[in-house]
Every structure is written in C-alpha cells, then in structure tokens.
Write a protein that holds these residues in place. Structure first.
Motif, PDB file in Angstrom:
ATOM      1  N   THR A 212      14.515  61.812  23.720  1.00  0.00           N
ATOM      2  CA  THR A 212      15.650  62.722  23.524  1.00  0.00           C
ATOM      3  C   THR A 212      16.965  61.960  23.589  1.00  0.00           C
ATOM      4  O   THR A 212      17.083  60.976  24.307  1.00  0.00           O
ATOM      5  CB  THR A 212      15.681  63.834  24.595  1.00  0.00           C
ATOM      6  N   THR A 213      17.935  62.454  22.806  1.00  0.00           N
ATOM      7  CA  THR A 213      19.295  61.889  22.874  1.00  0.00           C
ATOM      8  C   THR A 213      20.234  62.860  23.600  1.00  0.00           C
ATOM      9  O   THR A 213      21.438  62.653  23.602  1.00  0.00           O
ATOM     10  CB  THR A 213      19.854  61.649  21.457  1.00  0.00           C
ATOM     11  N   SER A 214      19.684  63.915  24.191  1.00  0.00           N
ATOM     12  CA  SER A 214      20.551  64.926  24.793  1.00  0.00           C
ATOM     13  C   SER A 214      20.856  64.606  26.258  1.00  0.00           C
ATOM     14  O   SER A 214      20.126  65.021  27.169  1.00  0.00           O
ATOM     15  CB  SER A 214      19.913  66.315  24.683  1.00  0.00           C
ATOM     16  N   LEU A 215      21.938  63.876  26.463  1.00  0.00           N
ATOM     17  CA  LEU A 215      22.369  63.619  27.840  1.00  0.00           C
ATOM     18  C   LEU A 215      22.774  64.922  28.543  1.00  0.00           C
ATOM     19  O   LEU A 215      22.522  65.068  29.746  1.00  0.00           O
ATOM     20  CB  LEU A 215      23.497  62.573  27.831  1.00  0.00           C
ATOM     21  N   PRO A 216      23.342  65.909  27.826  1.00  0.00           N
ATOM     22  CA  PRO A 216      23.593  67.190  28.497  1.00  0.00           C
ATOM     23  C   PRO A 216      22.313  67.831  29.065  1.00  0.00           C
ATOM     24  O   PRO A 216      22.328  68.389  30.157  1.00  0.00           O
ATOM     25  CB  PRO A 216      24.213  68.060  27.389  1.00  0.00           C
ATOM     26  N   PHE A 217      21.205  67.745  28.339  1.00  0.00           N
ATOM     27  CA  PHE A 217      19.956  68.306  28.874  1.00  0.00           C
ATOM     28  C   PHE A 217      19.504  67.530  30.113  1.00  0.00           C
ATOM     29  O   PHE A 217      18.941  68.103  31.055  1.00  0.00           O
ATOM     30  CB  PHE A 217      18.848  68.323  27.810  1.00  0.00           C
TER      31      PHE A 217
ATOM     32  N   HIS B 180      24.233  77.480  30.795  1.00  0.00           N
ATOM     33  CA  HIS B 180      23.684  77.653  29.438  1.00  0.00           C
ATOM     34  C   HIS B 180      22.915  76.388  29.093  1.00  0.00           C
ATOM     35  O   HIS B 180      23.355  75.580  28.290  1.00  0.00           O
ATOM     36  CB  HIS B 180      24.815  77.867  28.427  1.00  0.00           C
ATOM     37  N   TYR B 181      21.751  76.222  29.751  1.00  0.00           N
ATOM     38  CA  TYR B 181      21.052  74.940  29.684  1.00  0.00           C
ATOM     39  C   TYR B 181      20.353  74.744  28.337  1.00  0.00           C
ATOM     40  O   TYR B 181      20.115  75.709  27.603  1.00  0.00           O
ATOM     41  CB  TYR B 181      20.035  74.850  30.837  1.00  0.00           C
ATOM     42  N   GLY B 182      20.042  73.479  28.047  1.00  0.00           N
ATOM     43  CA  GLY B 182      19.265  73.178  26.840  1.00  0.00           C
ATOM     44  C   GLY B 182      20.022  73.433  25.558  1.00  0.00           C
ATOM     45  O   GLY B 182      19.431  73.516  24.484  1.00  0.00           O
TER      46      GLY B 182
END
Ligand SMILES: N=CN[C@@H](CCC(=O)O)C(=O)O
Ligand SMILES: [Fe+3]
Ligand SMILES: [Zn+2]
Length: 428
Positions: A338-343, A402-404
C-alpha cells in the motif's frame, strides 16, 4: 524563472508540528502539534516564508497579495507534507499468489524459505529493465503524492548481486530527478541470503562488505545501509559486521529489527548507533529501553502487521518509555503493498493505541528524523522546504475517524502545486 508565491489562507487548523527540528519528538512532546486556528502559510522560492493566523499574514504581506497564488483553505486543515521513511519502492512484479497462500495458512517465512517471498521479487527484479522499474515506480510515486506524501525512502534489496542492486539504486536516483516526490536511497544488499549462498551465508556477508559497500560509496548511490536482521536471514553478528563496515563509507545504519521473532535487533540498533530500527513487532523491553536512551527512532509499520495478520508492535510501551516513534508504509510487493500513509495512521490509532496527535508527529517530523532530514522537512516552519498538504477535513481527528479514505485535496511540493482537488497536476 521563479514561480509565484503561494498563500494558503484561513485553514481551520494549520498543524505546524513545530519545535522538533533539533531532536525527534518523544513522550508527551509527540502530542504537541502547535496548531494555529484560522491559519495561513506564505511560501516563496520553494521555501516556507511565514506561518501564522490569516490576519497576521494578510497584514504582513498586504502589499503583495495580488502577486501570490491564493488558496482558500477554509473548512480544511493544512499539514506538513507526509514523510514515508521505509519503503521498498523499486521492484518488479506483484505477489498476490502468496497473499492467497497466506490466507490459507502459509506463513511469510515458510513462503520465503521455499524460494518465494523476497526471492520471487528478486528474480523478477533481476530480469526487469531499468526503464520498466522506473516507470512502475513512477506510478507508485504518483500514488504516494495523491495520498499527501512528499518524501519517501527507497531501499534496494531485490538485486542481491552488485549488478542488480546497482540497477535498483540508479533507478531510485533517476526517480529523485524525475518525480516531484523526494526519493531518499538506502542500500539493502542484506535483504535476504541469495539461494546460491544458502549453505554459506557468511560468504555473502563478505561479498556485501568487500564488493558492494565500497561501490555504493564510490558511486554515491545511497545514504543509509539496512539489514534484515531476522532468525533464518541475517544474524545479529552478521548484521553488526555489515553495518559497521558501512559506517566506514559514511553509510548510516538502519535495521529491520525484531519483525518476526525476537532477535535483539532493537538492542543492536542502540549498539551500532543506527538512526532507526524498523518493524519492532517483537522488540524486547530491554531493547526498547536502550533505544529510548539513545533516542533512536522506532519506525513502526502497522500495515505489515495487518497484511501478515501478525501482532502489532507495542507502540504504547515504546512511546511511554521515551522512544521517538515514526510510521511508514513499508510499501513492498510481499508484506505491505500500500502507498496509503494515511491508512497507516488509522491503523496506528486503532491497532497500536497511538493518539491522533502522535500519529501525525510520527508521519511528519519524526519520520524526517529517521531520514536525517529534519532540518529541511517534517514541519511547517520558516525556512523549511515548502512541502505541505491540504486535507478536506475540518479538524485533524477526522483523518482517523473517517478511516481508510483519502482526504488529500491539495499537495504543494517545494513550492509548486502538484495535486489539486485530489488530482495530479502541473507535473511537467
Ligand atoms: N522484512 C523484510 N523486508 C520487507 C518485505 C519484503 C518482501 O517481502 O518483499 C519488509 O520490510 O516487510
Ligand atoms: Fe519494508
Ligand atoms: Zn523493509
């Protein structure tokens, strides 16, 4: 030609994360985000020139308002561009076959020991052309940028011989020149024992020390030297030899430590003066105490624990003991695609007991420290690089609530708008 100044105006919250440039933030300091309500930021010549309330900045720059590109951030928040201090960005192929095997009960190490895992990605990476690796990684960098990430570390380690390690590192340099995201290189020749060295792993350690490390330095291909210190991969003794040898060439040590089995990797990070120890799922109390004492950044990778269905690292114990904690995606084709650092921040809060404030400090200033770049990035402070992200949420807690989801609205990299309305722009 200088671009126009950028004036971000009147955000609900400007989260500066200031005050942590000299040393990484630890303990309660990880929760001081230094927030400015109704905040604004003036950027010019690729640098942050001023941060304050909208009233203050509108007054200070009153004669130049027309000249600037003004961005209305009302209802939104502004943060430093996110920093991802641990990825395996440059590689060929994917490993969804292994994902299926793991869902049916095979373990990561069983797959690796039977010739898959890192070996599978190594064989694909060896046969890929530099152009193929480059274009694949460019797409991944686009995706990082769309998630608000403006700096990523990139490790080699899918070559495992000089020709192919060099190929990966050269691609990383080309990415650094070609993509707005800053790419920071780490040599990781010690990512796995190549299959042909299975009976004599020390000979591979000698090869790394005698053949590869001098060339990494000679060709100036990396800043850091990382080893996968793990039962069945590199022993603590071998890890120490490789890291100490790298230091002679100015390569700063990092360690993949205590990921799958407790192996005294955290202790070794303290002993070798590593800038960070990463993973740490099985780090001992003693190792944690030693890291705290030496102020070594603990780079936690909860996406890997999530994807490998393993127990999460003890972030709470680490932070409460004084370890400065950072977060990273570990982006790689095997254990965290994954590239989602927010996740990753979401997982840090929901699965490791980190607070929303700590998660933000961990993806900004502490991550910058793990890359030896805290004087340049990781906070919104006068003089730092103009890397910032505007998120379409009214306050920072909503990022975790508001995850993911990807709340990134605008990204400014080195004073240029590169994402606008959630889409890439101005990339050429
Ligand atoms: N643990 C070792 N290295 C990577 C995984 C690499 C791979 O499986 O391809 C990690 O950080 O998780
Ligand atoms: Fe990784
Ligand atoms: Zn790794």
């Amino acid at each position: 030609m200088n671009a126009r100044p950028i004036f971000i105006r009147n955000a609900n919250q400007v989260i500066t994360v200031s005050g942590g440039t000299d040393a990484p933030l630890s303990k309660e300091r990880m929760r001081e985000l230094h927030i400015i309500p109704h905040g604004s930021v003036w950027m010019e010549d690729g640098r942050i020139q001023a941060v304050g309330t909208d009233e203050e900045l509108a007054e200070a720059y009153s004669s130049r308002l027309q000249e600037a590109k003004q961005i209305d951030a009302s209802g939104k928040i502004v943060m430093p561009g996110l920093v991802d201090p641990h990825t395996h960005l440059v590689h060929a192929g994917t490993r969804e076959d292994e994902f299926n095997m793991r869902l049916k009960g095979s373990t990561y190490m069983e797959i690796m020991n039977s010739g898959g895992g890192i070996h599978a990605s190594t064989s694909k990476t060896r046969s890929a052309s530099p152009d193929h690796l480059f274009h694949k990684a460019m797409k991944h960098l686009d995706s990082f940028l769309l998630h608000g990430v403006t700096t990523v570390e990139a490790k080699s380690g899918y070559g495992l011989d000089w020709e192919n390690e060099r190929k990966q590192l050269q691609v990383a340099l080309r990415l650094q020149e070609s993509h707005p995201v800053d790419v920071v290189s780490t040599f990781m020749g010690a990512h796995a024992i190549p299959l042909q060295y299975k009976e004599n792993p020390d000979a591979f350690v000698d090869y790394i020390i005698q053949e590869m490390l001098p060339k990494v330095k000679e060709e100036n291909l990396a800043e850091f030297n990382d080893v996968f210190c793990e039962e069945g991969v590199f022993t603590p003794e071998q890890t120490k030899r490789i890291l100490e040898a790298g230091k002679k060439y100015g390569l700063i040590p990092k360690i993949h430590a205590d990921e799958i089995e407790p192996y005294k990797g955290a202790e070794l990070a303290a002993e070798t003066g590593a800038i960070s120890a990463d993973h740490l799922l099985k780090a001992s109390d003693e190792g944690i105490a030693k890291m705290a004492e030496k102020n070594i950044v603990g780079v936690l990778l909860p996406g890997t624990a999530f994807f490998l269905m393993a127990e999460f690292a003890r972030a709470r114990r680490m932070i409460d003991s004084g370890v400065p904690v950072a977060l990273a995606t570990d982006f790689n084709p095997g254990s965290s695609p994954t590239t989602s650092l927010p996740f990753i921040m979401n997982l840090a809060c929901l699965k490791m007991g980190m607070s929303p404030e700590e998660a933000i400090a961990a993806c900004t200033i502490n991550a910058a420290h793990a890359l030896n770049r805290a004087s340049e990035i990781g906070s919104l402070e006068k003089g730092k690089k103009a890397d910032a992200v505007i998120l379409d949420v009214p306050n920072y807690v909503m990022l975790q609530y508001h995850y993911g989801m990807n709340h990134t609205h605008t990204v400014i990299k080195a004073g240029r708008i590169v994402v606008d309305g959630g889409r890439l722009c101005g990339m050429n």
